[in-house]
Design a protein around this motif. Structure first.
Motif, PDB file in Angstrom:
ATOM      1  N   THR A 181       6.469   1.866   0.742  1.00  0.00           N
ATOM      2  CA  THR A 181       5.885   1.548   2.047  1.00  0.00           C
ATOM      3  C   THR A 181       5.905   2.762   2.958  1.00  0.00           C
ATOM      4  O   THR A 181       4.908   3.090   3.595  1.00  0.00           O
ATOM      5  N   ILE A 182       7.032   3.442   3.006  1.00  0.00           N
ATOM      6  CA  ILE A 182       7.129   4.652   3.826  1.00  0.00           C
ATOM      7  C   ILE A 182       6.193   5.715   3.276  1.00  0.00           C
ATOM      8  O   ILE A 182       5.509   6.404   4.029  1.00  0.00           O
ATOM      9  N   PHE A 196       3.146   7.439   5.302  1.00  0.00           N
ATOM     10  CA  PHE A 196       3.178   8.890   5.436  1.00  0.00           C
ATOM     11  C   PHE A 196       1.918   9.509   4.846  1.00  0.00           C
ATOM     12  O   PHE A 196       1.363  10.448   5.397  1.00  0.00           O
ATOM     13  N   ARG A 197       1.454   8.967   3.732  1.00  0.00           N
ATOM     14  CA  ARG A 197       0.242   9.477   3.095  1.00  0.00           C
ATOM     15  C   ARG A 197      -0.975   9.297   4.008  1.00  0.00           C
ATOM     16  O   ARG A 197      -1.798  10.202   4.152  1.00  0.00           O
ATOM     17  N   VAL A 198      -1.081   8.152   4.668  1.00  0.00           N
ATOM     18  CA  VAL A 198      -2.193   7.918   5.602  1.00  0.00           C
ATOM     19  C   VAL A 198      -2.119   8.889   6.773  1.00  0.00           C
ATOM     20  O   VAL A 198      -3.136   9.444   7.209  1.00  0.00           O
ATOM     21  N   GLN A 210      -3.220  12.297   5.490  1.00  0.00           N
ATOM     22  CA  GLN A 210      -4.656  12.352   5.244  1.00  0.00           C
ATOM     23  C   GLN A 210      -5.440  12.483   6.546  1.00  0.00           C
ATOM     24  O   GLN A 210      -6.379  13.276   6.634  1.00  0.00           O
ATOM     25  N   SER A 211      -5.048  11.737   7.567  1.00  0.00           N
ATOM     26  CA  SER A 211      -5.758  11.848   8.841  1.00  0.00           C
ATOM     27  C   SER A 211      -5.503  13.205   9.488  1.00  0.00           C
ATOM     28  O   SER A 211      -6.375  13.768  10.139  1.00  0.00           O
ATOM     29  N   HIS A 212      -4.308  13.748   9.272  1.00  0.00           N
ATOM     30  CA  HIS A 212      -3.970  15.067   9.791  1.00  0.00           C
ATOM     31  C   HIS A 212      -4.835  16.141   9.128  1.00  0.00           C
ATOM     32  O   HIS A 212      -5.372  17.018   9.800  1.00  0.00           O
ATOM     33  N   VAL A 213      -5.007  16.043   7.824  1.00  0.00           N
ATOM     34  CA  VAL A 213      -5.826  17.005   7.096  1.00  0.00           C
ATOM     35  C   VAL A 213      -7.301  16.860   7.504  1.00  0.00           C
ATOM     36  O   VAL A 213      -8.001  17.858   7.659  1.00  0.00           O
ATOM     37  N   LEU A 214      -7.752  15.627   7.745  1.00  0.00           N
ATOM     38  CA  LEU A 214      -9.126  15.427   8.196  1.00  0.00           C
ATOM     39  C   LEU A 214      -9.339  16.065   9.566  1.00  0.00           C
ATOM     40  O   LEU A 214     -10.415  16.616   9.845  1.00  0.00           O
ATOM     41  N   TYR A 215      -8.327  15.997  10.417  1.00  0.00           N
ATOM     42  CA  TYR A 215      -8.431  16.644  11.737  1.00  0.00           C
ATOM     43  C   TYR A 215      -8.658  18.140  11.574  1.00  0.00           C
ATOM     44  O   TYR A 215      -9.519  18.729  12.219  1.00  0.00           O
ATOM     45  N   PHE A 216      -7.884  18.781  10.688  1.00  0.00           N
ATOM     46  CA  PHE A 216      -8.017  20.219  10.496  1.00  0.00           C
ATOM     47  C   PHE A 216      -9.326  20.566   9.811  1.00  0.00           C
ATOM     48  O   PHE A 216      -9.919  21.604  10.081  1.00  0.00           O
ATOM     49  N   ALA A 217      -9.789  19.707   8.915  1.00  0.00           N
ATOM     50  CA  ALA A 217     -11.068  19.976   8.252  1.00  0.00           C
ATOM     51  C   ALA A 217     -12.214  19.937   9.262  1.00  0.00           C
ATOM     52  O   ALA A 217     -13.171  20.692   9.157  1.00  0.00           O
TER      53      ALA A 217
END
Length: 132
Positions: free
Chosen positions: A114-115, A119-121, A124-131
């Motif tokens: 669960t954690i 954490f994965r979500v 992923q959203s953090h990497v999308l922000y940088f992309a």
């Protein structure tokens, strides 16, 4: 706008570092230093920016700005400082992500799912922000 995105980035990094007070202080100091320096550079640059000029070429109105001295260098420094902030945030997020995934691999597939999913979500959203 950039300051709001920086605050969101700090909140996300603090979540990734599980509320680390040391990381919060470090990020806030760096964030404030970068933004204050950028504000000072922009203020200096706007002080030395010349008046706008309008030219008419074949019936088309063209607008331009005149610059005195090294104003373009000042604006480039603002861009570079913001880039340094973004790269620092990216490196910190990649570092904690790699560390977290190593820990999950050592724990095995049954624990921390669960954690790990949350954490994965977040990553992923953090990497999308940088992309973007």
């Amino acid at each position: 706008m950039a300051a709001m995105l920086g605050v969101i980035m700090i909140a996300r990094l603090i979540a990734m570092y599980q509320g680390s007070r040391t990381m919060l202080i470090f990020l806030v100091i760096i964030f404030l230093a970068v933004n204050i320096a950028c504000a000072v550079l922009v203020a200096i640059g706007l002080k030395y920016m010349g008046a706008a000029e309008e030219g008419i070429l074949s019936g088309m109105h063209m607008c331009g700005h005149g610059f005195y001295g090294d104003v373009q260098l000042l604006f480039s420094m603002v861009w570079m400082l913001n880039t340094v902030w973004e790269v620092l945030a990216l490196c910190l997020s990649v570092w904690i992500a790699v560390k977290h995934f190593r820990d999950l691999r050592h724990l095995g597939p049954s624990t921390g799912s669960t954690i790990g999913d949350c954490f994965r979500v977040l990553i992923q959203s953090h990497v999308l922000y940088f992309a973007g």
